[in-house]
Motif scaffolding. Structure first.
Motif, PDB file in Angstrom:
ATOM      1  N   ASP A 149       0.847  -1.195   0.000  1.00 32.34           N
ATOM      2  CA  ASP A 149       0.000   0.000   0.000  1.00 32.34           C
ATOM      3  C   ASP A 149       0.886   1.251   0.000  1.00 32.34           C
ATOM      4  O   ASP A 149       1.310   1.724   1.044  1.00 32.34           O
ATOM      5  N   ASP A 161      -2.376 -11.711 -13.034  1.00 31.30           N
ATOM      6  CA  ASP A 161      -2.088 -10.512 -13.838  1.00 31.30           C
ATOM      7  C   ASP A 161      -0.648 -10.044 -13.641  1.00 31.30           C
ATOM      8  O   ASP A 161      -0.053  -9.449 -14.542  1.00 31.30           O
ATOM      9  N   GLY A 201      -3.531  -9.828  -4.145  1.00 37.82           N
ATOM     10  CA  GLY A 201      -3.063 -10.397  -5.403  1.00 37.82           C
ATOM     11  C   GLY A 201      -1.643  -9.965  -5.724  1.00 37.82           C
ATOM     12  O   GLY A 201      -0.830 -10.763  -6.218  1.00 37.82           O
ATOM     13  N   LEU A 202      -1.321  -8.715  -5.432  1.00 37.39           N
ATOM     14  CA  LEU A 202       0.033  -8.212  -5.661  1.00 37.39           C
ATOM     15  C   LEU A 202       1.040  -8.975  -4.796  1.00 37.39           C
ATOM     16  O   LEU A 202       2.093  -9.418  -5.281  1.00 37.39           O
ATOM     17  N   SER A 229      -6.795  -6.461  -4.655  1.00 27.60           N
ATOM     18  CA  SER A 229      -5.680  -5.901  -5.424  1.00 27.60           C
ATOM     19  C   SER A 229      -4.394  -5.931  -4.605  1.00 27.60           C
ATOM     20  O   SER A 229      -3.320  -6.237  -5.129  1.00 27.60           O
ATOM     21  N   TYR A 230      -4.497  -5.638  -3.304  1.00 31.54           N
ATOM     22  CA  TYR A 230      -3.319  -5.709  -2.425  1.00 31.54           C
ATOM     23  C   TYR A 230      -2.848  -7.156  -2.253  1.00 31.54           C
ATOM     24  O   TYR A 230      -1.654  -7.454  -2.337  1.00 31.54           O
ATOM     25  N   ASP A 277     -12.667  -5.563  -3.919  1.00 30.54           N
ATOM     26  CA  ASP A 277     -11.747  -5.460  -5.061  1.00 30.54           C
ATOM     27  C   ASP A 277     -10.447  -4.770  -4.656  1.00 30.54           C
ATOM     28  O   ASP A 277      -9.370  -5.148  -5.126  1.00 30.54           O
ATOM     29  N   LYS A 278     -10.534  -3.760  -3.793  1.00 27.88           N
ATOM     30  CA  LYS A 278      -9.322  -3.084  -3.326  1.00 27.88           C
ATOM     31  C   LYS A 278      -8.501  -4.037  -2.447  1.00 27.88           C
ATOM     32  O   LYS A 278      -7.279  -4.137  -2.574  1.00 27.88           O
ATOM     33  N   LYS A 309      -6.308 -11.680  -9.974  1.00 29.27           N
ATOM     34  CA  LYS A 309      -5.454 -10.507  -9.786  1.00 29.27           C
ATOM     35  C   LYS A 309      -3.980 -10.917  -9.712  1.00 29.27           C
ATOM     36  O   LYS A 309      -3.114 -10.275 -10.320  1.00 29.27           O
ATOM     37  N   LYS A 316     -11.045 -14.417  -7.146  1.00 30.35           N
ATOM     38  CA  LYS A 316     -10.651 -13.018  -7.315  1.00 30.35           C
ATOM     39  C   LYS A 316      -9.144 -12.834  -7.059  1.00 30.35           C
ATOM     40  O   LYS A 316      -8.464 -12.114  -7.785  1.00 30.35           O
TER      41      LYS A 316
END
Length: 321
Positions: free
Chosen positions: A169, A286, A248-249, A245-246, A241-242, A283, A279
């Motif tokens: 983050d 990707d 998944g990264l 995203s963290y 989703d947020k 992510k 989900k």
């Protein structure tokens, strides 16, 4: 064939089991974790409970090859000590191995609880016995464990696998309990997803039960956020989703660095199930190197509360080999 005693020490309860060398739980029980007076009775309570159950099952120390244990805090596997398990009241060094050695005279092995749970999932759970498996434990915080070539990776000082403190983050640099900012744990734990909901609620103007609850001053939980997202709540899905995203990264960083066959998602938050796993995988892939994407499976944990005691038994097996 001789058996193994597995111990999973938690903040509210201690899970114990007699486990076969094939990883089958033969007997299982639990006791309450007594954290009074800085947890000074925890180890003596565990030893007493083991003695009672050995009597009950008409077994002696000679029936076992060793005792394995997973514990919160900073674990020194070589010296068999624990320090910094604050949820147990253990701020000072605990000579756990010494106490067990004096009580039973059996080989005793200890590891960090998240690492040991990963070992359980690698051996008998979602890792399906593959030699390279990483586990993310999503609970109040984010824990982790890394198994490479069938061995637990502990690193210098025993702190390897602190996946929850990967920095993901950079926009908000959310403070973490470790003193760092922007940690995965601060945004992708059960606590983290609730924090995200509070952060974004003021920006969202549509209808949402979750936003309404926050505006009302209600105690919104991570489960409620995931349940609302599954039901189509637009704001809850924005928050999830947020969160994803963290996560998944972070998963992609681990995949690209270690190329494990399995990355296992466990802990209380993983109760969101396939909805969440899919989900995270989408992510993560990707951001994952194409060849690794083809060989790395992102899966849900399978052992539940048994991961710790099975992993503790595997600690013993690996050392006994």
């Amino acid at each position: 064939m001789k058996k193994i005693i597995g111990i999973d020490l938690g903040g509210t309860s201690v899970k114990l089991a007699i486990v076969s060398q094939e990883g089958e739980i033969l007997e299982k029980w639990s006791i309450k974790t007594n954290i009074l007076e800085n947890g000074k009775a925890i180890i003596s309570d565990i030893i007493q409970s083991i003695r009672e159950h050995l009597d009950l099952y008409q077994l002696t120390a000679d029936d076992f090859i060793g005792i394995g244990m997973g514990s919160p805090g900073k674990v020194d596997a070589a010296h068999k000590t624990v320090i910094g398990a604050y949820n147990l009241g253990w701020s000072n060094l605990q000579e756990v191995g010494k106490a067990f050695d004096e009580a039973f005279g059996l080989p005793f092995y200890i590891g960090n609880d998240a690492n040991v749970a990963a070992l359980g999932e690698q051996w008998k759970g979602a890792g399906k016995g593959n030699s390279d498996v990483v586990m993310f434990t999503l609970g109040t915080g984010v824990g982790g464990g890394i198994v490479t070539n069938g061995q637990l990776v502990t690193g210098e000082g025993g702190a390897a696998g602190e996946i929850g403190h990967l920095t993901v983050d950079l926009d908000y640099l959310t403070p973490c309990t470790c003193g760092k900012k922007g940690c995965l744990e601060a945004v992708a734990s059960a606590t983290g997803v609730v924090n995200l909901a509070h952060r974004f609620s003021s920006e969202y103007e549509g209808d949402s039960l979750i936003k309404a609850g926050i505006d009302n001053g209600d105690e919104v939980t991570s489960k409620e956020i995931f349940d609302a997202a599954k039901s189509g709540d637009v704001f809850a899905n924005m928050v999830v989703d947020k969160f994803v995203s963290y996560l998944g990264l972070a998963v992609s960083h681990i995949a690209n660095t270690l190329s494990p066959s399995h990355i296992v998602i466990g802990g209380g938050v993983s109760a969101a199930g396939e909805f969440l796993r899919e989900k995270i995988a989408t992510k993560a892939y990707d951001f994952t190197f194409p060849q690794i994407r083809e060989t790395c499976h992102i899966v849900l944990a399978e052992l539940g509360n048994d991961a710790g005691i099975i992993g503790a038994a595997q600690l013993v097996r690996l050392e006994a080999e």
